[in-house]
Scaffold this active site. Structure first.
Site, short mmCIF file in Angstrom:
data_model
loop_
_atom_site.label_atom_id
_atom_site.label_comp_id
_atom_site.label_asym_id
_atom_site.label_seq_id
_atom_site.Cartn_x
_atom_site.Cartn_y
_atom_site.Cartn_z
N ARG A 237 -13.58 51.60 -6.02
CA ARG A 237 -14.80 51.17 -6.00
C ARG A 237 -16.13 52.11 -5.90
NH1 ARG A 237 -14.03 47.80 -8.75
NH2 ARG A 237 -14.15 45.38 -8.94
N GLU A 266 -22.31 52.99 -13.13
CA GLU A 266 -21.40 52.41 -14.28
C GLU A 266 -22.51 51.66 -15.42
OE1 GLU A 266 -18.17 50.83 -13.09
OE2 GLU A 266 -17.46 51.52 -12.04
N HIS A 285 -13.74 53.37 -15.85
CA HIS A 285 -13.67 51.83 -14.96
C HIS A 285 -13.23 51.13 -16.39
CE1 HIS A 285 -15.27 48.69 -11.57
NE2 HIS A 285 -13.76 48.68 -12.24
P1 NAP Z 1 -6.11 43.49 -1.85
O1 NAP Z 1 -4.52 43.17 -2.75
O2 NAP Z 1 -6.78 42.81 -0.86
O3 NAP Z 1 -6.33 45.14 -1.29
C1 NAP Z 1 -7.24 45.41 -0.73
C2 NAP Z 1 -6.05 46.20 0.57
O4 NAP Z 1 -7.47 47.29 1.20
C3 NAP Z 1 -5.42 45.07 1.43
O5 NAP Z 1 -4.53 45.80 2.23
C4 NAP Z 1 -6.73 44.93 2.70
O6 NAP Z 1 -6.33 44.91 4.03
C5 NAP Z 1 -7.32 46.66 3.02
N1 NAP Z 1 -8.61 46.90 2.64
C6 NAP Z 1 -9.63 46.53 3.23
N2 NAP Z 1 -10.71 47.16 3.91
C7 NAP Z 1 -10.30 47.52 4.66
C8 NAP Z 1 -10.38 48.73 5.38
N3 NAP Z 1 -11.23 48.85 5.38
N4 NAP Z 1 -9.32 50.38 5.46
C9 NAP Z 1 -7.76 49.57 5.22
N5 NAP Z 1 -7.77 49.13 4.46
C10 NAP Z 1 -8.97 47.85 4.06
O7 NAP Z 1 -6.98 43.49 -3.51
P2 NAP Z 1 -6.26 44.81 -5.13
O8 NAP Z 1 -6.12 43.18 -5.67
O9 NAP Z 1 -5.10 45.73 -4.64
O10 NAP Z 1 -7.41 45.09 -5.29
C11 NAP Z 1 -8.29 46.09 -4.81
C12 NAP Z 1 -9.07 46.89 -5.10
O11 NAP Z 1 -9.31 47.48 -5.99
C13 NAP Z 1 -10.12 45.29 -5.52
O12 NAP Z 1 -11.44 44.32 -4.52
C14 NAP Z 1 -11.24 46.17 -6.32
O13 NAP Z 1 -12.53 46.54 -5.86
C15 NAP Z 1 -10.39 47.73 -7.71
N6 NAP Z 1 -9.71 47.79 -8.25
C16 NAP Z 1 -10.09 48.33 -8.87
C17 NAP Z 1 -10.19 48.16 -11.00
C18 NAP Z 1 -10.25 49.09 -11.80
O14 NAP Z 1 -10.37 49.01 -12.80
N7 NAP Z 1 -10.44 50.15 -11.66
C19 NAP Z 1 -9.14 46.98 -11.64
C20 NAP Z 1 -8.80 46.00 -9.65
C21 NAP Z 1 -9.26 46.12 -9.16
P3 NAP Z 1 -5.95 44.00 4.26
O15 NAP Z 1 -4.46 43.44 4.13
O16 NAP Z 1 -5.50 43.74 5.85
O17 NAP Z 1 -6.61 42.80 4.11
#
Ligand code: NAP
Length: 326
Positions: A237, A266, A285
């Site tokens: 993000r 955005e 995005h």
């Molecule tokens: P996810 O499986 O929840 O992964 C997020 C990871 O970040 C988790 O392993 C979490 O740790 C870790 N985390 C959270 N806060 C943290 C911190 N302060 N310091 C270090 N690590 C931290 O989510 P995901 O499905 O991979 O998606 C991740 C993010 O990608 C979404 O929230 C979204 O913002 C973004 N995204 C972007 C797009 C795009 O179009 N560019 C598309 C989809 C998603 P824990 O395992 O300990 O909770």
């Protein structure tokens, strides 16, 4: 009488048609909001909301007394005040998993494009500048056998690491809130401190969710800790990165290049200074934006919505504590 659903921004037309069998569905484009009387009128009778990136505030919720569920068509849910929803007994859901590989493909593509200067050299060819052997100052950087550091080793972070490890023989470092022992095994990944990751990685890839803890997680100090040859990739993000610091890091040669799919504002406003950075690859995005995946996300969101409105627990309930207040 059918329950009213407010559909917002991006829901697949086939899914809207299917939802209309059971609900009165009123669809809004992104631009309508609380200043639109019809939007407010719909909100007042809506039992459910489904869509992408609706900025949900207390003010909006006060206008929605019937609301039982907000079904996001995205995995991120930084548009939702989760605690406030739980207190009001409103379920919140998202669409994890179905977009993981598609997003990882896009973000790894961004990494390749930044390293091999693909967007820049595409322009070089099309603008008819290619009239000699490529001069060395336009050479790129190798990706294979390099060190890839992932900050946020969740679903998408691991899928990116998988592409790097198995496809490009990369060594994987990661930093995360909690350790991911399984990923350490199957990706041969090393858990390191944030400082070590920044200092040792050839590619630094940010995949944490947006939250108060991750706001501007990468700023001046973090760029200074990276190698001068580092390539920084943000697929998470916009608010997770200090864009001013990114601009200076790229312009001053603190790092070699960057790629970003996301921005604080955005669409990126006209005249934004990042637009002038030659060593930055930008995308609008599009992490999950393929026709197939966008449709799958709508289907998952509709399933969540239907489960929630028929008294069942939605498969992708974010605020599990909401049960206490229902
Ligand atoms: P996810 O499986 O929840 O992964 C997020 C990871 O970040 C988790 O392993 C979490 O740790 C870790 N985390 C959270 N806060 C943290 C911190 N302060 N310091 C270090 N690590 C931290 O989510 P995901 O499905 O991979 O998606 C991740 C993010 O990608 C979404 O929230 C979204 O913002 C973004 N995204 C972007 C797009 C795009 O179009 N560019 C598309 C989809 C998603 P824990 O395992 O300990 O909770």
């Amino acid at each position: 009488m059918k329950k009213v659903i407010l559909a917002y921004n991006r829901v697949s037309p086939e899914v809207i048609t299917q939802l209309k069998e059971d609900y009165e569905v009123i669809y809004f484009e992104k631009n309508e909001y609380l200043d639109d009387p019809f939007f407010v009128q719909t909100l007042k009778k809506a039992s459910g909301v489904i869509g992408l990136d609706l900025k949900v505030t207390k003010e909006l919720l006060d206008l929605a007394p019937e609301l039982k569920i907000i079904s996001n068509v995205s995995v991120g849910y930084d548009n939702l005040p989760v605690d406030e929803l739980s207190q009001r007994g409103i379920m919140a859901t998202n669409t994890p998993d179905v977009l993981t590989d598609t997003t990882a493909d896009a973000i790894f593509g961004l990494l390749l494009a930044a390293a091999r200067r693909i967007a820049e050299l595409d322009h070089y060819v099309k603008s008819e500048q290619w009239n000699e052997l490529l001069p060395p100052h336009l050479f790129g950087m190798d990706v294979h056998h390099k060190r890839l550091g992932i900050i946020g080793m969740g679903r998408i972070g691991q899928a990116i690491a998988k592409r790097g490890h198995f496809g490009f023989d990369m060594e994987i470092l990661y930093h995360n809130r909690s350790r991911k022992l399984e990923a350490e095994n199957w990706l041969n990944a090393s858990y390191v401190s944030m400082d070590e990751l920044l200092a040792e990685s050839d590619f630094v890839c940010l995949m944490v969710p947006a939250s108060p803890e991750t706001k501007q997680l990468i700023s001046h100090e973090e760029f200074k800790k990276m190698k001068q040859t580092a390539i920084f990739i943000n697929g998470s993000r916009g608010q997770n990165v200090d864009e001013d610091a990114l601009y200076h890091a790229l312009e001053n040669g603190t790092i070699w290049a960057a790629g970003t799919d996301v921005f604080t504002e955005e669409p990126l406003p006209a005249g934004h200074k990042l637009l002038t950075c030659k060593n930055l690859v930008t995308l609008p995005h599009i992490g999950s934006s393929t026709a197939e995946t966008e449709h799958k996300m709508s289907v998952v969101a509709a399933n969540n919505l239907q489960a929630g409105l028929s008294g069942k627990l939605p498969p992708n309930l974010i605020n599990k504590e909401v049960k206490l207040n229902r």
